[in-house]
Every structure is written in C-alpha cells, then in structure tokens.
Design a protein around this motif. Structure first.
Motif, PDB file in Angstrom:
ATOM      1  N   LYS A   1      39.679 -17.386   0.621  1.00 30.35           N
ATOM      2  CA  LYS A   1      40.233 -17.327   1.853  1.00 30.35           C
ATOM      3  C   LYS A   1      39.065 -17.836   2.862  1.00 30.35           C
ATOM      4  O   LYS A   1      38.327 -17.555   3.047  1.00 30.35           O
ATOM      5  CB  LYS A   1      40.336 -15.794   2.325  1.00 30.35           C
ATOM      6  CG  LYS A   1      41.774 -15.109   1.275  1.00 30.35           C
ATOM      7  CD  LYS A   1      42.314 -14.167   2.324  1.00 30.35           C
ATOM      8  CE  LYS A   1      43.798 -13.540   1.554  1.00 30.35           C
ATOM      9  NZ  LYS A   1      44.768 -14.597   1.806  1.00 30.35           N
ATOM     10  N   LYS A   2      39.853 -18.710   3.652  1.00 30.25           N
ATOM     11  CA  LYS A   2      38.831 -19.328   4.769  1.00 30.25           C
ATOM     12  C   LYS A   2      39.735 -19.825   5.851  1.00 30.25           C
ATOM     13  O   LYS A   2      40.991 -20.492   5.985  1.00 30.25           O
ATOM     14  CB  LYS A   2      37.969 -20.217   4.319  1.00 30.25           C
ATOM     15  CG  LYS A   2      38.335 -21.534   3.781  1.00 30.25           C
ATOM     16  CD  LYS A   2      37.088 -22.271   3.452  1.00 30.25           C
ATOM     17  CE  LYS A   2      37.520 -23.655   2.498  1.00 30.25           C
ATOM     18  NZ  LYS A   2      36.220 -24.385   2.206  1.00 30.25           N
TER      19      LYS A   2
ATOM     20  N   GLU B   1      35.133 -23.982  13.146  1.00 34.52           N
ATOM     21  CA  GLU B   1      35.956 -23.222  12.268  1.00 34.52           C
ATOM     22  C   GLU B   1      36.997 -24.146  11.651  1.00 34.52           C
ATOM     23  O   GLU B   1      37.404 -25.282  12.376  1.00 34.52           O
ATOM     24  CB  GLU B   1      36.849 -22.103  13.027  1.00 34.52           C
ATOM     25  CG  GLU B   1      36.291 -20.782  13.429  1.00 34.52           C
ATOM     26  CD  GLU B   1      36.019 -20.098  12.330  1.00 34.52           C
ATOM     27  OE1 GLU B   1      36.585 -20.186  11.197  1.00 34.52           O
ATOM     28  OE2 GLU B   1      35.475 -18.680  12.401  1.00 34.52           O
ATOM     29  N   LYS B   2      37.588 -23.679  10.510  1.00 33.50           N
ATOM     30  CA  LYS B   2      38.677 -24.498  10.138  1.00 33.50           C
ATOM     31  C   LYS B   2      39.931 -23.808  10.641  1.00 33.50           C
ATOM     32  O   LYS B   2      40.012 -22.640  10.637  1.00 33.50           O
ATOM     33  CB  LYS B   2      38.547 -24.356   8.576  1.00 33.50           C
ATOM     34  CG  LYS B   2      39.974 -25.069   7.565  1.00 33.50           C
ATOM     35  CD  LYS B   2      40.035 -24.423   6.512  1.00 33.50           C
ATOM     36  CE  LYS B   2      41.491 -24.496   5.983  1.00 33.50           C
ATOM     37  NZ  LYS B   2      41.619 -24.221   4.659  1.00 33.50           N
TER      38      LYS B   2
ATOM     39  N   SER C   1      41.567 -16.856   6.419  1.00 28.89           N
ATOM     40  CA  SER C   1      40.820 -15.615   6.362  1.00 28.89           C
ATOM     41  C   SER C   1      41.186 -14.534   7.660  1.00 28.89           C
ATOM     42  O   SER C   1      41.127 -13.583   7.688  1.00 28.89           O
ATOM     43  CB  SER C   1      39.401 -15.691   6.315  1.00 28.89           C
ATOM     44  OG  SER C   1      38.790 -16.399   7.427  1.00 28.89           O
TER      45      SER C   1
END
Lengths: 409, 409
Positions: A327-328, A355-356, A379
């Motif tokens: 999770k990201k 951040e992605k 996430s």
C-alpha cells in the motif's frame, strides 16, 4: 469498426498487466539492489545479436532453438538465448582498455524456441552476475553471495532455498582416481547431468557409449555418493569464506551438480527450493574459455544466470499471491466539477513533497472514490467536497487504520 | 584459439557499457519516478509481437520498416516499432474487466529498420505514458505534467525545454472557417506536418495535390501564423490547469505542431529544447480510435512517447558528460592475503548496514587501491593492512574531503 484480430500475445510471449508488474518489479528491484550492494556495475546490450556470435557459443541444441532471421541487408541476426555470448563480445571488444577484474551485472530478456509444455515460455528475463579476470575463489563468494542476498531481499531465507555447490575439478580428480581418463570426462559430465531426468539404467548406457567399462560405470555411480568435500581445498575455502560473509547457511555440497554446458571448468552451483518443488532458481560457475571461443584473449570468469520465472512462482507459493502488493501513495478525489481545480492543486502540492498521488480525473460520489482508492492500493486518501474547499481544510484518511488527519488546502 | 569474429554489436544496435548505463539509469529512473509520482501503473509486454497487429496499426511507411520474420511454426512475428499497438491489444483483451480510466506506463524497447544516418539507431527505448478511457482535459494535464516532471528530475527546467501544444480540432475549425472542407483536412495535416523539413513551395504543391485551390493554400499558410489560442476553449483550459498544476512555464502554444500520425484527434504536443538544437524530446496527444482499429470497443485516450536517445544527448550537452556520475559506496581493499578474511567480513558488515560495497578481490599496494577506488566512483574507502587487523580498527577515508574516521572491525 475494423475486423477483429487476436488480442493474445504471440505464442510463448508474456504480457505483464499492472498486477504482474508488481511481482516483476519486486524481483527486479531485489536483483538491482543486491547487485549494487555487492559493487557490480550494470551493463546491457541489445536483444538482437549477430547469429554467428550466438551459434559459435551455443551447443548444437541451443543453436536449433535460436530465433533467427535476416534483416533487409541480408544480415543474419537473432534474438539472444542467453547473455554470455554478448558479454564475451563486449569484453573482447575493449579487452585492452578495461580494468580487470570486471564486476558486471544485467537483467537481460532472452528467447528460446522450445516446445510449449506447461508453464514453459519462449522468453524470460535472466539476471546475470559476472566477475571477469579474477582467479581467486573470492570471485565465487561474491557472485553466490549476491544471489543469496537477492533472495533474502525478496523475503526468502535459507529455510526456503539452498545453493547446491560442487567442483568440476574435484569430480574430475575423483574420476581420475578411479582410473577414468581425462578425455572421457566430458562425456561422463554430460551423462551425469541427466541424472534425475532419466533413469540410472539409461545413464549407464550413456556412460558405456562414452567408452567406460562396467567397472568404471560402477565407480562413477559410487563417486556420485560422495558426501564430503574435505578433499577439495577449493570447496573447503568456499564454505569457510561463505561463513565469514554470512551466507554459509544457504550453501550445501552436492556432487551431483554438473551443469549441462561444457564450458564450466571449476566450481559449479545450482540453487533449488528446499521442498524440491520447482526447477533450479539460479545456476552458474567458473568458466575459463569465455573469450577464447570467439577469438579474444584468455581470461577466467565466474558467473550466474538467475531467471525471473521460477523465483516468481516460488515467491507466490511461499509468501502468498498478494505479497508483492504494497500500500502506498495518496488517492485524491473530488465530489463536483467545482472542486477539480482544488484537487489538482492538492495533487501538485503533495507530488512536490515527494508523494505518489493518484488523482481522480472526474467527479465522483465519495463511496465510489474510497472504494476505488482502496482497490488501487493507496495508503491514504483525500476527498474534496464543497465544504472542504470553502473552509480550506480537508481530511486525509489512512486507508488501513481509517484514521483521519486534517490538512490545509 | 578460435577464429576471431566481429566484436561489434549488429548494425544499428547499441551496447551499454557501465559508463553508458549510468546515463541510461539516470533517464530511466526519472521516467519511473515521474510515472509513479503521478499515479501511473507500470505494464509491459514482449518486444516480439504478431506482425498482423503491427501492420494493422502502422501506416504504409512504418510497415516497411518493421523487423519481421517467421518462427518455426510459420507464425509471422515482428519486433515492435512502438508500444501503442501492443497497448491497444492488451486493453482490448480485458476491456470488459479493466477499470477505466487506466493510467498506464512502460519503458519499451522499439525497433525500426531505418537507413543509417548520423546518430540514427535502429532501436531505442521509449517511455510511454497513457490515460485510456477519460474524455476530460485533465488527462492531457496529467500526461504532459508527468513528462515535464521527468525532465525536471533529470536536472532540466523550462529554460531548457518547451512543450509545444496545439489542437487538431482547433486547426480543423480554422481550416473550415477558411472554407476548406473537412474531407480535405487529413491531406492538409499531412502536408503541414512536413513544414520545416521541406520548403513551403513543396508544401504548397502537396496542398494543391490534396485538392486545395490557390486561395485555400494561401489561407492555410495564413492559419499557420495563428499566435493566439483564445478561440480554442480546450487549449485555454489546458493552459489554465497547467498553471494550477505548476508547469505552465513549460508550455507554449504552437499551431504548427501537427504530429505525423493520422490517429490524433484533439490536443497534440511535441517537446523541443529551447535552443532548437535537437529533434523532438517527446510527443503525443489525444487519439480516439486506438481500439477500434483492431476491433475493440471505442475509447478515448491520451498518450505520449518519450525516447531515450534525444534526451540523453540533450542532458550531456546541458549538464556535461560527467553529470550522471554520482560518487557512492565504499571501496574495501587489503594489503596482504592475510587481511582478506577481515576485508570480506568488513564488506559483509557494511552491506548488512545497507552500504554499497566494492570489495577488492586481491591484495594490493595502498596507492593502487586508492587510485582504483577513486576512479570507480566510491565515496569512501577502507584499506586494511596488518596493523589495522591486529588493532581491530581501520580508517574510513572520505574520497572527496580526504578526511578519515576510525571504524571498528
């Protein structure tokens, strides 16, 4: 609408959808990280090679399995079946300038035209790790150590796999002690390499065809029961150094490791899962004639080839098919078109902060947004409604704990 | 020794020695990071595709340039010249199950048999970024934004490059206002796309061949002087959103951007270095017939192709040929064979701590070791002599500052 054509990949070739790429990246990332940690330098070349080069190095069998064709200038070209001939060519090309020993690594796509049996594909990726121009056993230690490190980075340990190690030289000495002359060894190696794949009675026939008498055949099988490497200084040193380097638990002596290809000259190794469920995970050894077969200067080398197919099957079996998902990233969505600008601005800000961010491209109901955010593997998630934009404050939701924190827009 | 064969890569194919890989990795890492930051999911497929698929999508010219051949079962296969047909095939294969819009990305090796002119190769890598199934202009914003982000991650900014943006639809409207009927537009686009590559007099001939009279030819050239996009709501919105997303400084309106391929239907763009020194860095646009040409369901898409060759030349020119080298990792060496075990142990310890370690494989004089450590790009180095091992303490030298700190063995 145009006539429909097949949507399948050509026979034996693989498509990688995003859920497949998650696995491939897990494996490739471990290859790259292990190579880098051990100080190997990446190199690469084109998958299209000259047919002459590939045919020179390959045995008869592989020669048959090469995809080859002629370009528009009638050059005979081919898709490589392995990286080693290309490695030899590149080293030979600059042999006078390069600083040896070389420690080189690559992840190379390789093609082989094989009869399609279950799970067999006609292309795969193979991680190659080679040290060229170093005689000492430390080269074997570094190459095998890097491969064990890659498996550990993927989440496996010495309970899951073992590197079976032997020495062609040691086996040759044992054969000679039993009176089997050196000129017969190549044929003996070839026969013994088939062990496990065909019954021993057929191996015995192959050995006899190779010129061994009944006593010699019996002696050969007896040698295959050798359990100790105490009489092989080279193997003793390998195990001692592996202890110092911290991966001796991953090694075991196994006299039956031969390696099909005739070019190996010293230590040989093959890695298997401990349950004996899969084909070899990786294999390699020391080979001294790499460059001379194509007309370069003699040099000693140690290398391994580590395919992506078997290890991915093993990982899915041992870690579970969902294990590669991590999770990201942040999902950003919005309720009405009026919040789109604010959502885009928030996405840009979060991306700038490293951040992605997966930004929804159209307005959505919150339920649909959070459902999609969940299945996309984010996430955390932010959903902008009219109130949030008006107040200039939104809620960042942790998708696992469901906790929310306020963030300024 | 065997007969010497050519050590060169086949004509038009590239070898990547470690010093070339440093550049390639710099570029690929930026592609991957920018794709991930913008929430694109990686996908991939095999470089070998069915000839039928590639020929269907490609224009006449590209069809001629495809490397194609027959496998041993007489299947007509080929090396892809671009990723788009494969993308279309993969999406069509699962069109009923996939959740749209898709945001997909890949770095694909592509082959094209071209006449060899200076610097032209027959293979290159192309970063593809596509959004499939989204009509809104936010798709264009996300795709172009990701490409600008990649260039920034490589070390360039809007002073170095500009994305030239136009709209096929807008150009079509302008042509229609001048009385040039829609059925003639394809031919007009084709002719205008050659501008800059051939003299305007020849363009005029092409336009006349396409059925335009003298007045219409003159009107067409006049349209090419359009400097404002105020009358194109789509372009206005694109520039406005790019401002919010923070990359408007990288964009400029340029009516002359046409894009050769006939399948574009809306916004089109091409990125150039501001000095006008190189060919296009990347290009793309909106295309609505991707899936229908192969028999899938209609869907709208925005995509770009970003090759590795031009951007690497540009980076070397703007940042210097050494810019991709980054000092990192620890070189570990030893003076006599007696210190080898200690050096191996130190290397293992440092690697466990997450360091990249290049361990020397044989004993060396300190001068030679530090010279090699320097040229290998290590950021620090440890050399073990008898005293160090005896005392259990060694010196870790920073290769840039030459400062030393003591470390315990």
């Amino acid at each position: 609408m145009a006539e429909k054509i097949s949507f399948e990949a050509p026979r034996g070739m693989r498509d990688f959808y995003p859920e497949d790429m998650v696995w491939r990246n897990k494996v490739f990332d471990a290859f790259r990280a292990a190579g880098e940690a051990a100080g190997f330098e990446p190199y690469d070349s084109c998958v299209v090679e000259s047919y002459e080069l590939l045919a020179r190095k390959a045995g008869e069998e592989v020669g048959e399995q090469i995809y080859h064709f002629f370009d528009k200038s009638e050059r005979h070209i081919a898709l490589r079946a392995e990286m080693t001939p290309t490695l030899a060519r590149m080293v030979a090309q600059r042999q006078a300038e390069l600083k040896f020993p070389l420690k080189w690594t690559t992840i190379a796509q390789c093609f082989r035209y094989e009869r399609m049996t279950k799970g067999r594909k006609r292309e795969h990726y193979q991680w190659n790790v080679d040290i060229i121009g170093e005689d000492s056993i430390l080269a074997e230690v570094e190459v095998i150590g890097a491969a064990c490190d890659a498996l550990r980075r993927m989440g496996l340990d010495s309970k899951d796999f073992k590197v079976h190690v032997s020495s062609r030289k040691f086996l040759g000495e044992l054969l000679e002690k039993s009176g089997i002359a050196a000129e017969k060894h190549a044929q003996v190696f070839l026969a013994l390499d088939k062990r496990g794949k065909m019954p021993d009675t057929e191996i015995a026939v192959m050995l006899k065809d190779g010129g061994l008498n009944d006593a010699e055949v019996a002696a050969t099988f007896a040698i295959m029961d050798t359990k100790s490497y105490e009489e092989c200084p080279e193997l003793k040193e390998l195990f001692r150094l592996a202890e110092i380097a911290g991966f001796a638990d991953c090694l075991m002596f196994d006299i039956s490791v031969i390696r099909g290809l005739s070019y190996y000259t010293g230590i040989v190794f093959e890695c298997f899962d401990t349950a004996g469920e899969f084909r070899a995970i990786f294999g390699g050894g020391r080979y001294d004639n790499l460059l001379t077969t194509i007309g370069g200067q003699p040099t000693s080398a140690v290398g391994l080839g580590f395919g992506d197919v078997v290890v991915t099957e093993l990982l899915k079996s041992r870690l579970g098919t969902d294990a590669a998902k991590v999770k990201k990233g942040v999902a950003v969505g919005f309720m009405f078109p009026e919040q789109r600008d604010a959502a885009l601005k928030l996405a840009a800000t979060l991306r700038k902060a490293g951040e992605k961010v997966n930004l929804s491209l159209k307005s959505q109901k919150p339920k649909k947004f959070f459902g999609a955010a969940d299945s996309s593997g984010a996430s955390s998630a932010v959903f902008l409604g009219p109130d949030d934009v008006e107040k200039g404050v939104a809620k960042l939701k942790n998708m696992e704990t469901r906790e929310e924190v306020e963030i300024k827009l």
